[in-house]
Scaffold this motif. Structure first.
Motif, PDB file in Angstrom:
ATOM      1  N   MET A   1       0.841  -1.189   0.000  1.00  0.00           N
ATOM      2  CA  MET A   1       0.000   0.000   0.000  1.00  0.00           C
ATOM      3  C   MET A   1       0.878   1.242   0.000  1.00  0.00           C
ATOM      4  O   MET A   1       1.906   1.290   0.635  1.00  0.00           O
ATOM      5  N   PHE A   2       0.451   2.243  -0.735  1.00  0.00           N
ATOM      6  CA  PHE A   2       1.207   3.489  -0.868  1.00  0.00           C
ATOM      7  C   PHE A   2       0.943   4.398   0.328  1.00  0.00           C
ATOM      8  O   PHE A   2      -0.202   4.643   0.693  1.00  0.00           O
ATOM      9  N   ASP A   3       2.005   4.885   0.937  1.00  0.00           N
ATOM     10  CA  ASP A   3       1.898   5.860   2.027  1.00  0.00           C
ATOM     11  C   ASP A   3       2.461   7.186   1.534  1.00  0.00           C
ATOM     12  O   ASP A   3       3.684   7.338   1.417  1.00  0.00           O
ATOM     13  N   PRO A   4       1.588   8.156   1.222  1.00  0.00           N
ATOM     14  CA  PRO A   4       2.078   9.449   0.757  1.00  0.00           C
ATOM     15  C   PRO A   4       2.917  10.128   1.826  1.00  0.00           C
ATOM     16  O   PRO A   4       2.728   9.869   3.030  1.00  0.00           O
ATOM     17  N   PRO A   5       3.812  11.011   1.431  1.00  0.00           N
ATOM     18  CA  PRO A   5       4.612  11.738   2.413  1.00  0.00           C
ATOM     19  C   PRO A   5       3.712  12.502   3.389  1.00  0.00           C
ATOM     20  O   PRO A   5       2.648  13.009   3.019  1.00  0.00           O
ATOM     21  N   LYS A   6       4.152  12.574   4.624  1.00  0.00           N
ATOM     22  CA  LYS A   6       3.378  13.208   5.689  1.00  0.00           C
ATOM     23  C   LYS A   6       3.043  14.661   5.352  1.00  0.00           C
ATOM     24  O   LYS A   6       1.922  15.122   5.593  1.00  0.00           O
ATOM     25  N   TYR A   7       4.000  15.399   4.761  1.00  0.00           N
ATOM     26  CA  TYR A   7       3.757  16.814   4.467  1.00  0.00           C
ATOM     27  C   TYR A   7       2.637  16.988   3.445  1.00  0.00           C
ATOM     28  O   TYR A   7       1.902  17.975   3.495  1.00  0.00           O
ATOM     29  N   ILE A   8       2.459  16.031   2.542  1.00  0.00           N
ATOM     30  CA  ILE A   8       1.357  16.116   1.579  1.00  0.00           C
ATOM     31  C   ILE A   8       0.034  15.837   2.281  1.00  0.00           C
ATOM     32  O   ILE A   8      -0.945  16.571   2.108  1.00  0.00           O
ATOM     33  N   LEU A   9       0.000  14.786   3.081  1.00  0.00           N
ATOM     34  CA  LEU A   9      -1.235  14.457   3.806  1.00  0.00           C
ATOM     35  C   LEU A   9      -1.668  15.587   4.728  1.00  0.00           C
ATOM     36  O   LEU A   9      -2.858  15.909   4.807  1.00  0.00           O
ATOM     37  N   GLU A  10      -0.718  16.195   5.413  1.00  0.00           N
ATOM     38  CA  GLU A  10      -1.059  17.295   6.326  1.00  0.00           C
ATOM     39  C   GLU A  10      -1.684  18.456   5.562  1.00  0.00           C
ATOM     40  O   GLU A  10      -2.652  19.064   6.018  1.00  0.00           O
ATOM     41  N   GLY A  11      -1.140  18.745   4.388  1.00  0.00           N
ATOM     42  CA  GLY A  11      -1.703  19.825   3.567  1.00  0.00           C
ATOM     43  C   GLY A  11      -3.084  19.470   3.034  1.00  0.00           C
ATOM     44  O   GLY A  11      -3.990  20.312   3.001  1.00  0.00           O
ATOM     45  N   LEU A  12      -3.274  18.230   2.624  1.00  0.00           N
ATOM     46  CA  LEU A  12      -4.563  17.810   2.092  1.00  0.00           C
ATOM     47  C   LEU A  12      -5.655  17.811   3.160  1.00  0.00           C
ATOM     48  O   LEU A  12      -6.809  18.145   2.880  1.00  0.00           O
ATOM     49  N   GLU A  13      -5.298  17.429   4.373  1.00  0.00           N
ATOM     50  CA  GLU A  13      -6.284  17.370   5.460  1.00  0.00           C
ATOM     51  C   GLU A  13      -6.902  18.739   5.757  1.00  0.00           C
ATOM     52  O   GLU A  13      -8.015  18.825   6.267  1.00  0.00           O
ATOM     53  N   LYS A  14      -6.230  19.793   5.391  1.00  0.00           N
ATOM     54  CA  LYS A  14      -6.713  21.150   5.661  1.00  0.00           C
ATOM     55  C   LYS A  14      -7.658  21.659   4.578  1.00  0.00           C
ATOM     56  O   LYS A  14      -8.215  22.742   4.709  1.00  0.00           O
ATOM     57  N   GLN A  15      -7.835  20.898   3.512  1.00  0.00           N
ATOM     58  CA  GLN A  15      -8.596  21.376   2.360  1.00  0.00           C
ATOM     59  C   GLN A  15     -10.074  20.995   2.453  1.00  0.00           C
ATOM     60  O   GLN A  15     -10.445  20.008   3.075  1.00  0.00           O
ATOM     61  N   SER A  16     -10.885  21.774   1.753  1.00  0.00           N
ATOM     62  CA  SER A  16     -12.327  21.504   1.695  1.00  0.00           C
ATOM     63  C   SER A  16     -12.580  20.334   0.737  1.00  0.00           C
ATOM     64  O   SER A  16     -11.717  20.003  -0.091  1.00  0.00           O
ATOM     65  N   PRO A  17     -13.762  19.721   0.822  1.00  0.00           N
ATOM     66  CA  PRO A  17     -14.078  18.635  -0.112  1.00  0.00           C
ATOM     67  C   PRO A  17     -13.986  19.070  -1.582  1.00  0.00           C
ATOM     68  O   PRO A  17     -13.486  18.324  -2.425  1.00  0.00           O
ATOM     69  N   GLU A  18     -14.434  20.291  -1.883  1.00  0.00           N
ATOM     70  CA  GLU A  18     -14.382  20.788  -3.270  1.00  0.00           C
ATOM     71  C   GLU A  18     -12.938  20.910  -3.750  1.00  0.00           C
ATOM     72  O   GLU A  18     -12.603  20.523  -4.867  1.00  0.00           O
ATOM     73  N   THR A  19     -12.097  21.461  -2.884  1.00  0.00           N
ATOM     74  CA  THR A  19     -10.682  21.606  -3.245  1.00  0.00           C
ATOM     75  C   THR A  19     -10.034  20.241  -3.424  1.00  0.00           C
ATOM     76  O   THR A  19      -9.264  20.034  -4.368  1.00  0.00           O
ATOM     77  N   LEU A  20     -10.341  19.302  -2.558  1.00  0.00           N
ATOM     78  CA  LEU A  20      -9.785  17.948  -2.691  1.00  0.00           C
ATOM     79  C   LEU A  20     -10.210  17.306  -4.009  1.00  0.00           C
ATOM     80  O   LEU A  20      -9.407  16.626  -4.653  1.00  0.00           O
ATOM     81  N   ARG A  21     -11.459  17.510  -4.418  1.00  0.00           N
ATOM     82  CA  ARG A  21     -11.917  16.962  -5.708  1.00  0.00           C
ATOM     83  C   ARG A  21     -11.151  17.589  -6.871  1.00  0.00           C
ATOM     84  O   ARG A  21     -10.792  16.909  -7.824  1.00  0.00           O
TER      85      ARG A  21
END
Length: 98
Positions: A1-21
């Protein structure tokens, strides 16, 4: 299973659902572009490496020449994509003397 870098996940967690899409769309487009670029580079290399005795007319449409190594021996195959699947057709050994 792929584990993205922590700094990417931390940035993504702060985004809205629309931005994530939107990010997902951009990432998919980037992946498609990189895959096309890789396939183009591979095709260009194969054109240079293609043996003169292989007849392109015998190849399936949109096929490229590929080599596979099996048990230390190399073989030529025509390879092409049908939808999501990659298809292959055996041609002959790279070194016919083996």
């Amino acid at each position: 299973m792929f584990d993205p870098p922590k700094y990417i996940l931390e940035g993504l967690e702060k985004q809205s659902p629309e931005t994530l899409r939107e990010i997902a769309k951009i990432a998919a487009e980037m992946a498609d572009n990189k895959e096309r670029q890789f396939e183009t580079e591979l095709e260009e290399k194969e054109i240079d490496d293609r043996p003169k005795d292989l007849d392109r007319d015998d190849a399936p449409s949109n096929a490229t020449l590929a080599t596979k190594e099996i048990n230390g021996n190399r073989y030529y195959y025509w390879q092409w994509r049908e939808g999501e699947k990659i298809k292959s057709e055996y041609i002959r050994p790279v070194d016919p003397k083996r």
